[in-house]
Design an enzyme around this catalytic site. Structure first.
Site, PDB file in Angstrom:
ATOM      1  N   CYS A  37       4.619  29.821  33.004  1.00 48.27           N
ATOM      2  CA  CYS A  37       4.264  28.600  33.710  1.00 48.27           C
ATOM      3  C   CYS A  37       3.360  27.684  32.902  1.00 48.27           C
ATOM      4  CB  CYS A  37       3.538  28.967  35.005  1.00 48.27           C
ATOM      5  SG  CYS A  37       2.074  29.933  34.656  1.00 48.27           S
ATOM      6  N   ASP A  39       0.191  28.115  32.389  1.00 42.97           N
ATOM      7  CA  ASP A  39      -1.200  28.158  32.828  1.00 42.97           C
ATOM      8  C   ASP A  39      -2.058  28.893  31.803  1.00 42.97           C
ATOM      9  OD1 ASP A  39      -0.416  26.820  35.033  1.00 42.97           O
ATOM     10  OD2 ASP A  39      -0.488  28.514  36.407  1.00 42.97           O
ATOM     11  N   CYS A  63      -2.669  27.841  38.524  1.00 41.79           N
ATOM     12  CA  CYS A  63      -2.356  27.833  39.956  1.00 41.79           C
ATOM     13  C   CYS A  63      -3.477  28.500  40.751  1.00 41.79           C
ATOM     14  CB  CYS A  63      -1.058  28.575  40.184  1.00 41.79           C
ATOM     15  SG  CYS A  63      -1.238  30.349  39.987  1.00 41.79           S
ATOM     16  N   CYS A 106       0.419  35.896  37.580  1.00 42.39           N
ATOM     17  CA  CYS A 106      -0.909  35.289  37.604  1.00 42.39           C
ATOM     18  C   CYS A 106      -1.986  36.374  37.470  1.00 42.39           C
ATOM     19  CB  CYS A 106      -1.122  34.508  38.891  1.00 42.39           C
ATOM     20  SG  CYS A 106       0.316  33.554  39.424  1.00 42.39           S
TER      21      CYS A 106
HETATM   22 FE1  FES Z   1       1.443  30.879  36.430  1.00 44.20          FE
HETATM   23 FE2  FES Z   1       0.042  31.315  38.516  1.00 44.20          FE
HETATM   24  S1  FES Z   1       1.890  30.228  38.457  1.00 44.20           S
HETATM   25  S2  FES Z   1      -0.514  31.706  36.485  1.00 44.20           S
END
Ligand code: FES
Length: 137
Positions: A37, A39, A63, A106
């Site tokens: 993602c 992140d 997120c 995550c």
């Molecule tokens: Fe990727 Fe949460 S959606 S860390």
């Protein structure tokens, strides 16, 4: 998707957001990203002479589940030895925060950040970096 109450609690009131001095010999910094993602999570630990974690801080650009996972991780880290900290498993975080399957990565980010911070600390202090098998469940 509905977040659990614990995720919302950590998300709206994150614990231990901040920065420790990354140049200090007593501080280990872990910076990891999730390919799924994009992140990014930075997690830092401050360790005393007995290898006990006395402080932990994080900054997460990600997120709600990633923010909650890192917030929870910093709470769990304080007071643990660096060896105990290595036993924190992402599935413990999943369970505590009641993360749904699509949010498991995550929590993996938080586990990876912990291990990377510990390794940074180890290398800084003349210890060997540990080989860290990824525990993607
Ligand atoms: Fe990727 Fe949460 S959606 S860390």
């Amino acid at each position: 998707m509905a977040y659990s109450e614990k995720v919302i609690d950590h998300y709206t009131n994150p614990r231990n957001v901040g920065t420790l001095n990354k140049d200090s010999k007593n501080v280990g910094t872990g910076l990891v990203g999730a390919p799924e993602c994009g992140d990014v999570m930075r997690l830092q630990i401050e360790v005393d002479d007995n290898n006990v974690i006395t402080d932990a801080k994080f900054k997460t650009f990600g997120c709600g589940s990633a923010i909650a996972s890192s917030s929870l991780a910093t709470e769990w880290l304080k007071g643990k030895s660096i060896d105990e900290a290595l036993t924190i498993d992402n599935m413990d975080i999943v369970e505590e925060l009641a993360l749904p399957p699509v949010k498991i990565h995550c929590s993996v980010l938080a586990e990876d950040a912990i291990k990377s911070a510990i390794n940074d600390y180890r290398v800084k202090n003349g210890l060997e970096a540990l080989e860290l098998p990824k525990s993607h469940h």
